[in-house]
Structures are given as C-alpha cells and as structure tokens.
Design a protein around this motif. Structure first.
Motif, PDB file in Angstrom:
ATOM      1  N   SER A 246       0.823  -1.220   0.000  1.00 32.74           N
ATOM      2  CA  SER A 246       0.000   0.000   0.000  1.00 32.74           C
ATOM      3  C   SER A 246       0.852   1.262   0.000  1.00 32.74           C
ATOM      4  CB  SER A 246      -0.936  -0.002   1.213  1.00 32.74           C
ATOM      5  OG  SER A 246      -0.229  -0.213   2.418  1.00 32.74           O
ATOM      6  N   ALA A 247       2.065   1.180  -0.553  1.00 32.03           N
ATOM      7  CA  ALA A 247       2.947   2.332  -0.736  1.00 32.03           C
ATOM      8  C   ALA A 247       4.072   1.872  -1.651  1.00 32.03           C
ATOM      9  CB  ALA A 247       3.516   2.817   0.598  1.00 32.03           C
ATOM     10  N   ASN A 248       4.649   2.794  -2.419  1.00 31.22           N
ATOM     11  CA  ASN A 248       5.778   2.433  -3.266  1.00 31.22           C
ATOM     12  C   ASN A 248       7.003   2.135  -2.404  1.00 31.22           C
ATOM     13  OD1 ASN A 248       4.335   2.660  -5.595  1.00 31.22           O
ATOM     14  ND2 ASN A 248       5.079   4.697  -6.121  1.00 31.22           N
ATOM     15  N   ILE A 249       7.815   1.189  -2.873  1.00 26.33           N
ATOM     16  CA  ILE A 249       9.001   0.763  -2.128  1.00 26.33           C
ATOM     17  C   ILE A 249      10.247   1.062  -2.949  1.00 26.33           C
ATOM     18  CG2 ILE A 249      10.206  -1.201  -1.120  1.00 26.33           C
ATOM     19  CD1 ILE A 249       7.673  -0.383   0.381  1.00 26.33           C
ATOM     20  N   ASP A 250      11.201   1.723  -2.308  1.00 23.40           N
ATOM     21  CA  ASP A 250      12.459   2.054  -2.966  1.00 23.40           C
ATOM     22  C   ASP A 250      13.571   2.021  -1.926  1.00 23.40           C
ATOM     23  OD1 ASP A 250      14.294   2.901  -4.916  1.00 23.40           O
ATOM     24  OD2 ASP A 250      12.800   4.185  -5.866  1.00 23.40           O
ATOM     25  N   ALA A 251      14.759   2.534  -2.306  1.00 21.21           N
ATOM     26  CA  ALA A 251      15.908   2.547  -1.401  1.00 21.21           C
ATOM     27  C   ALA A 251      15.501   3.100  -0.039  1.00 21.21           C
ATOM     28  CB  ALA A 251      17.032   3.391  -1.997  1.00 21.21           C
ATOM     29  N   GLY A 252      15.978   2.475   1.023  1.00 21.82           N
ATOM     30  CA  GLY A 252      15.626   2.893   2.373  1.00 21.82           C
ATOM     31  C   GLY A 252      14.581   2.012   3.010  1.00 21.82           C
ATOM     32  N   THR A 271       7.688   7.815   6.415  1.00 20.46           N
ATOM     33  CA  THR A 271       7.525   7.308   7.780  1.00 20.46           C
ATOM     34  C   THR A 271       6.449   6.233   7.871  1.00 20.46           C
ATOM     35  OG1 THR A 271       5.929   9.052   8.303  1.00 20.46           O
ATOM     36  CG2 THR A 271       8.243   9.505   8.790  1.00 20.46           C
ATOM     37  N   LYS A 272       5.880   5.826   6.739  1.00 24.33           N
ATOM     38  CA  LYS A 272       4.829   4.810   6.785  1.00 24.33           C
ATOM     39  C   LYS A 272       5.390   3.480   7.274  1.00 24.33           C
ATOM     40  CE  LYS A 272       1.323   6.292   3.455  1.00 24.33           C
ATOM     41  NZ  LYS A 272       0.596   5.934   2.214  1.00 24.33           N
ATOM     42  N   PHE A 273       4.617   2.827   8.133  1.00 29.53           N
ATOM     43  CA  PHE A 273       4.973   1.526   8.665  1.00 29.53           C
ATOM     44  C   PHE A 273       3.788   0.607   8.431  1.00 29.53           C
ATOM     45  CE2 PHE A 273       5.992  -1.359  12.370  1.00 29.53           C
ATOM     46  CZ  PHE A 273       7.165  -1.861  11.812  1.00 29.53           C
ATOM     47  N   LEU A 274       3.984  -0.445   7.649  1.00 35.35           N
ATOM     48  CA  LEU A 274       2.886  -1.255   7.148  1.00 35.35           C
ATOM     49  C   LEU A 274       2.975  -2.691   7.644  1.00 35.35           C
ATOM     50  CD1 LEU A 274       3.267  -0.044   3.455  1.00 35.35           C
ATOM     51  CD2 LEU A 274       1.724   0.916   5.174  1.00 35.35           C
ATOM     52  N   CYS A 275       1.821  -3.354   7.634  1.00 32.38           N
ATOM     53  CA  CYS A 275       1.760  -4.764   8.027  1.00 32.38           C
ATOM     54  C   CYS A 275       0.933  -5.529   7.007  1.00 32.38           C
ATOM     55  CB  CYS A 275       1.145  -4.909   9.415  1.00 32.38           C
ATOM     56  SG  CYS A 275       0.700  -6.615   9.849  1.00 32.38           S
ATOM     57  N   TYR A 276       1.505  -6.604   6.474  1.00 33.42           N
ATOM     58  CA  TYR A 276       0.774  -7.491   5.573  1.00 33.42           C
ATOM     59  C   TYR A 276       0.430  -8.769   6.314  1.00 33.42           C
ATOM     60  CZ  TYR A 276      -0.279 -10.730   1.773  1.00 33.42           C
ATOM     61  OH  TYR A 276      -0.893 -11.661   0.957  1.00 33.42           O
ATOM     62  N   SER A 277      -0.864  -9.074   6.420  1.00 31.30           N
ATOM     63  CA  SER A 277      -1.309 -10.295   7.076  1.00 31.30           C
ATOM     64  C   SER A 277      -1.287 -11.436   6.064  1.00 31.30           C
ATOM     65  CB  SER A 277      -2.723 -10.117   7.639  1.00 31.30           C
ATOM     66  OG  SER A 277      -3.251 -11.360   8.064  1.00 31.30           O
ATOM     67  N   ILE A 278      -0.453 -12.430   6.318  1.00 30.78           N
ATOM     68  CA  ILE A 278      -0.347 -13.562   5.403  1.00 30.78           C
ATOM     69  C   ILE A 278      -1.661 -14.344   5.352  1.00 30.78           C
ATOM     70  CG2 ILE A 278       0.822 -15.772   5.017  1.00 30.78           C
ATOM     71  CD1 ILE A 278       3.328 -14.508   6.196  1.00 30.78           C
ATOM     72  N   TRP A 283      -3.218  -5.506   3.626  1.00 33.15           N
ATOM     73  CA  TRP A 283      -2.252  -4.577   4.197  1.00 33.15           C
ATOM     74  C   TRP A 283      -2.937  -3.652   5.188  1.00 33.15           C
ATOM     75  CZ3 TRP A 283       2.941  -4.673   3.491  1.00 33.15           C
ATOM     76  CH2 TRP A 283       3.435  -5.415   2.423  1.00 33.15           C
ATOM     77  N   SER A 284      -2.234  -3.321   6.264  1.00 29.07           N
ATOM     78  CA  SER A 284      -2.728  -2.354   7.251  1.00 29.07           C
ATOM     79  C   SER A 284      -1.629  -1.340   7.523  1.00 29.07           C
ATOM     80  CB  SER A 284      -3.102  -3.047   8.569  1.00 29.07           C
ATOM     81  OG  SER A 284      -4.095  -4.023   8.373  1.00 29.07           O
ATOM     82  N   GLU A 285      -2.033  -0.118   7.841  1.00 26.15           N
ATOM     83  CA  GLU A 285      -1.067   0.925   8.174  1.00 26.15           C
ATOM     84  C   GLU A 285      -0.973   1.031   9.689  1.00 26.15           C
ATOM     85  OE1 GLU A 285      -0.253   5.630   7.087  1.00 26.15           O
ATOM     86  OE2 GLU A 285      -1.307   4.308   5.672  1.00 26.15           O
ATOM     87  N   MET A 286       0.225   0.800  10.223  1.00 26.21           N
ATOM     88  CA  MET A 286       0.442   0.856  11.654  1.00 26.21           C
ATOM     89  C   MET A 286       0.862   2.271  12.055  1.00 26.21           C
ATOM     90  SD  MET A 286      -0.272  -2.276  11.637  1.00 26.21           S
ATOM     91  CE  MET A 286      -0.194  -2.692  13.372  1.00 26.21           C
ATOM     92  N   THR A 287       1.131   2.473  13.347  1.00 21.40           N
ATOM     93  CA  THR A 287       1.583   3.776  13.808  1.00 21.40           C
ATOM     94  C   THR A 287       2.854   4.164  13.059  1.00 21.40           C
ATOM     95  OG1 THR A 287       0.668   3.454  16.013  1.00 21.40           O
ATOM     96  CG2 THR A 287       2.412   5.094  15.796  1.00 21.40           C
ATOM     97  N   ALA A 288       2.888   5.385  12.539  1.00 17.34           N
ATOM     98  CA  ALA A 288       4.006   5.838  11.713  1.00 17.34           C
ATOM     99  C   ALA A 288       5.311   5.822  12.500  1.00 17.34           C
ATOM    100  CB  ALA A 288       3.737   7.247  11.189  1.00 17.34           C
ATOM    101  N   MET A 289       6.410   5.598  11.798  1.00 15.81           N
ATOM    102  CA  MET A 289       7.724   5.632  12.421  1.00 15.81           C
ATOM    103  C   MET A 289       8.026   7.055  12.898  1.00 15.81           C
ATOM    104  SD  MET A 289       9.806   3.198   9.729  1.00 15.81           S
ATOM    105  CE  MET A 289       9.230   4.155   8.317  1.00 15.81           C
ATOM    106  N   PRO A 290       8.790   7.202  13.961  1.00 17.38           N
ATOM    107  CA  PRO A 290       9.049   8.535  14.505  1.00 17.38           C
ATOM    108  C   PRO A 290       9.946   9.382  13.607  1.00 17.38           C
ATOM    109  CG  PRO A 290      10.294   6.866  15.707  1.00 17.38           C
ATOM    110  CD  PRO A 290       9.353   6.137  14.810  1.00 17.38           C
ATOM    111  N   VAL A 291      10.671   8.748  12.700  1.00 13.12           N
ATOM    112  CA  VAL A 291      11.568   9.465  11.802  1.00 13.12           C
ATOM    113  C   VAL A 291      11.458   8.846  10.411  1.00 13.12           C
ATOM    114  CG1 VAL A 291      13.225  10.180  13.549  1.00 13.12           C
ATOM    115  CG2 VAL A 291      13.440   7.919  12.513  1.00 13.12           C
ATOM    116  N   GLY A 292      11.839   9.613   9.404  1.00  7.76           N
ATOM    117  CA  GLY A 292      11.829   9.089   8.050  1.00  7.76           C
ATOM    118  C   GLY A 292      12.989   8.138   7.820  1.00  7.76           C
ATOM    119  N   MET A 293      12.776   7.178   6.956  1.00  3.01           N
ATOM    120  CA  MET A 293      13.832   6.223   6.636  1.00  3.01           C
ATOM    121  C   MET A 293      14.945   6.924   5.860  1.00  3.01           C
ATOM    122  SD  MET A 293      12.905   3.390   7.999  1.00  3.01           S
ATOM    123  CE  MET A 293      13.647   1.956   7.217  1.00  3.01           C
TER     124      MET A 293
END
Length: 525
Positions: A246-252, A271-278, A283-293
């Motif tokens: 549920s977001a584009n993935i690149d370096a970092g 800062t998006k932090f995601l969870c994929y349930s097998i 996909w679910s969006e969890m609490t955002a990371m405190p800093v950007g990757m």
C-alpha cells in the motif's frame, strides 16, 4: 521482568551494505519416530511431508533447518569498504572483524544471510562474488561465483522445502534473476521459475512456512519504486502475485516477518509503517515511524522483547516498535556506529526467528532437533474403537534453567471425503465438503495431553494432565511453568481414541493439533 524465550531457533540479524539487513526466517517440518500405536487406515494424504504412519503422526518445525546459534549479534558490511563488523544489542557496541576476502570493497547488491549455525553467507555487491564467513574462526572463504552480477535490491535468504535447506537469492539491479544455492553441492541453480518482475532498490524477501495450508514460501517485495509483492512456492516452483504494497518501495525500505505479519518500513524520507497479514492477504497501516527512513535503515525483530528494532543507516540512534501497543520508543544509542554510509542500496528482510534472543542462554531441542519449538500431531482415517499415542522429548541444551509453556495451540480438520470409498459417510453427513464441512474427526477424538514423567506414552497416576477432552475443545495455550534444568529432559505425550459408538461421519477425516513449545527464562509467562 523480561523473559528470555527460545522460540524455534536462535538466529542472527545480519546488517548489510549501507545498513542493509538480511535476516533469517526459516521453518522446516521433520517427523520423528513414534511409540508403537494402534494401526490407522491411512496417512495424511494432503501433506506430502508426512510419511505414512500409524496412530497419528508427530511433526516438528524449526526456524533453522541448518542449525541454531544462541547469540545476539548483528553482522554488517561497511558500504564501499572491505570492513566487516559485529554489533551486540546487549552492550550496544560494534566490533571489527576480518575484512572481506582479498580486501574487496562492498557495493550496492551486497547482502548477508545466516545459516543458524556457524556461517554467514554473503554477496559482495556489484560483482558475482559470493563467500562465506566462519563465525568461530573469524575467517572468510570464497565460494562459487553467483550466476550474475548483483545490484540494488539483491538479497539472500535461507529457505526449506521440507527436505533440504538451501540459500535463495534475487539478483537485484532491476533484473529478474532468482537463484538457489545448494549448500551441500556448492553449486547454483538458475533454472528456477523467474519472478517476471524486476527486483530493485528496497527489494527484500523472507521465508515462511505455512502450517495451516502446509507449504514453504518466500515472500518478495520487489522495490525499485514499485509496490509489487510476490510469493514463491518452493515446492511447486511457481510464483503468485499478492496484494500490492500500500505504498511504493524504494531505497531505504526494509521488512521483517513476525508471526503472521510482514512489517515493512517505506522508502527513504517516508515514515509509513505497514503490516501485511499472510492469513488474510490484506495490508494495514500501523503507527508511523518517529523518523523518516534513510539509506542503510533496517528492521529486526527481538522475540524475547516482542519488539521490532529500527536502525537508521549512518545514524547512531535506534528505535523500537512495541507490537502489543502499536507504538514506538527511542532505544539508547550504541557506543560506536558503522551506520551504512551510502544511499545507494537499502533492503532488509527477515523473519520471526531472526533477531536477538537476548544473551542467548536458552536453547530448546525437541526430539533431537536443535532450536525447535513448533510441533503438530495428526490423526488420519481413524475408525471407531481405535487409539494411538505419540511423545515429544524436550531438552534444554542451553546454559540457563528454564520453564516450558505451550502456546499458539490450534486444531485443523479436513474432510478428505472420497466418494468411491466413503459412501457410508455420505449417508450420515450432510456436508462432505472440506470448504465448509472441515471434517468431524476433531469433534469426536478423545485426547489426553500430559507431562509424561515416566516416558512410556501412558498417563500414569500422579503425572500432570494438561488437557483431557475432545481435540476441538483444547485451549489456545497452557502456562505450565514446567521446570527444565540445563541439560535436563522432559516428555510431553498425547494419547487419542475414538469411541466405538461414533458414526460414519469421521470416515477418511483427519485432524491436526498445531502447537508451539516455549522455553522461557522465568515462570509465569
């Protein structure tokens, strides 16, 4: 009090390139010998890993088919250099180790994976160089060259097909290359089915054993600025397209598998932090990371703390994600840092057995299999009046006394209806479909799960009965607090029987008890 838990196997978190990670998520299925049971008419047909047995079969799953090492270490390349480091979460210090072979410098496409024993395998990146690091001897050994030059997003992970442990690799650099390295034969296989999608920067993968629908899989996040997400079926040598990230993935970007969920940190600056349930495929969006990757960031999971650690490449600041509260906190910075140092390539991957078991003093063996904790007991084709039994031998081969608990208990039923042979079942069963019926054996199987002090497969007077009743009604966990001293052994047995008055609805059906055995440092977990 934080408990030290020996879950499956004790594995190393491996930090690669500019802070890239390679973490190991491995499960296998092994079938130990059984006590002599009463014969049963058939084996579990839908699970090819089980040999035909009588009276029910016991299977054991471990996180590291190739071994286990009690450690709390992170191994890392320093990008653009020949340096190789080890970091310990306990004292937050980095230690310099033997540099790469021939002082070769690492580059985008470098990757590491740990075999659960004494070796770390590595791509050097930007070349075909492939080598192995001996943890005990602190030396490197050059192996057969990779089939192609590795680039951004190349990754290594151990996978298991139910028989053999091997290393699987993506080529990265936007290429479709997907290979397997035979550890025993020391050769590469390039004839595997290819993913059909290029793997680029931020690409990652992890191995997963699905016990619910038995199969061995590798999940691949493709990266390269895309949201493509694939699954490779090791047994079938085929690929499936899963729900897009549920977001584009690149370096970092980085990812780690914890139980049913693949956690993913998005690309550089995000800062998006995601969870994929097998299990659900969502996909679910969890609490955002405190800093950007940033380049060199990585994720790793600590089962002892049930936390996911986030390290930002080139920055001596750690964060941890507390799974139970879906929240983040700052972790004390390490005494020294290597960080990463380049933004060329970032990818991380791992699994629920990956990262530090703190201090690593507990090690659970089940039926002689090191680092094992997931077991299952299957009864198939039982008839009224039949019975059987099986026993698991538990050994604490670590250096600290512990306590045994049973967790993650579930029951799976299967109808296994055959119209050619089970006409009598159809007469008494309104639904012979696996899709909705699921089978009736678990509801009619009388079981006794107990601490078998005498190791004779019989619930003798004075022995602790954990559960007695219908298999389907067993609880999801049992806090046994059963002491298991260093070097000590204990036994857990399961007996089953089918009442003579049970009707034909169970014909051909199978029922499987799935269970995790945990060895903890303290009681009351």
């Amino acid at each position: 009090m934080v408990a030290v838990v020996a879950l499956v196997a004790l594995a190393v978190v491996v930090l690669v390139g500019d802070g890239d990670t390679s973490m190991v998520d491995q499960s296998d299925t092994r079938t130990p010998s059984l006590p002599e049971p009463t014969p049963v008419s058939a084996s579990e047909a839908e699970d090819p890993e089980q040999e035909e047995t009588s009276g029910g079969s016991i299977e054991v799953s471990s996180g590291a088919p190739c071994g286990a090492l009690a450690t709390c270490d992170v191994y890392a390349f320093q990008d653009g250099a020949s340096a190789f480091w080890m970091h310990n979460y306990g004292d937050h210090a980095w230690v310099s180790l033997a540099g790469t072979p021939s002082s070769g410098t690492t580059a985008p496409g470098s990757s590491l994976c740990y075999d659960g024993g004494k070796y770390v395998y590595a791509f050097q990146g930007g070349t075909t160089a492939f080598c192995r690091y001996d943890i005990e001897a602190n030396t490197w050994f050059v192996l057969a060259a990779a089939p192609g030059v590795t680039g951004d997003g190349a990754s290594l992970t151990f996978g298991y097909d139910g028989v053999t442990c091997a290393i699987y690799a993506t080529q990265g650099g936007g290429a479709h290359g997907f290979w397997r390295y035979d550890i025993a034969g020391k050769t590469w296989t390039t004839t595997l089915a290819q993913p059909g999608v290029g793997i680029g920067a931020g690409g990652s993968m992890c191995y997963h054993y699905d016990a619910a629908a038995p199969g061995h899989y590798i999940h691949v996040i493709c990266g390269g600025g895309t949201n493509s997400f694939l699954r490779y079926d090791i047994g079938a040598d085929s690929w499936d397209k899963l729900a897009d990230v549920s977001a584009n993935i690149d370096a970092g970007s980085s990812s780690v598998l914890v139980g049913d969920c693949i956690y993913v940190a998005q690309e550089t600056g995000a800062t998006k932090f995601l969870c994929y349930s097998i299990s659900t495929g969502y996909w679910s969006e969890m609490t955002a990371m405190p800093v950007g990757m940033v380049a060199g960031s990585y994720l790793s999971y600590c089962p002892a703390l049930e936390q996911i650690f986030l390290s930002r490449g080139g920055v001596a600041t750690y964060y941890s994600y507390i799974i139970s509260s879906n929240s983040w906190m700052v972790v004390p910075a390490p005494g020294t840092g290597t960080g990463g140092g380049s933004d060329d390539s970032d990818y991380g991957y791992g699994g629920d057995d990956d990262v530090p078991i703190i201090s690593g003093t507990l090690n659970l063996e089940v039926d002689g299999n090191d680092g094992v904790n997931t077991v299952k007991f299957t009864v198939t084709g039982a008839n009224p009046g039949q019975s059987g039994a099986g026993t698991w031998t538990l050994v604490n081969s670590g250096t600290t006394d512990g306590y045994i608990d049973l967790e993650s208990i579930s029951v799976t039923n299967s109808e296994n209806y055959d119209a050619a042979t089970d006409e009598a079942e159809a007469a008494g069963d309104d639904d012979t479909s696996d899709a909705t019926g699921g089978g009736e054996l678990g509801a009619n199987l009388d079981v006794v799960l107990f601490v078998d002090t005498s190791n004779d497969g019989v619930a003798d007077a004075g022995e602790t009965v954990i559960y007695a009743g219908k298999l389907d009604d067993i609880a999801g966990s049992y806090d046994l607090n059963l002491p298991l001293a260093v070097g000590g052994a204990t036994y857990i047995s399961l007996t089953w029987s089918v009442d003579i008055l049970v009707g034909n609805t169970i014909m051909g059906d199978s029922a499987t008890l799935n269970m995790s055995i945990e060895l903890s440092e303290t009681s009351g977990q």
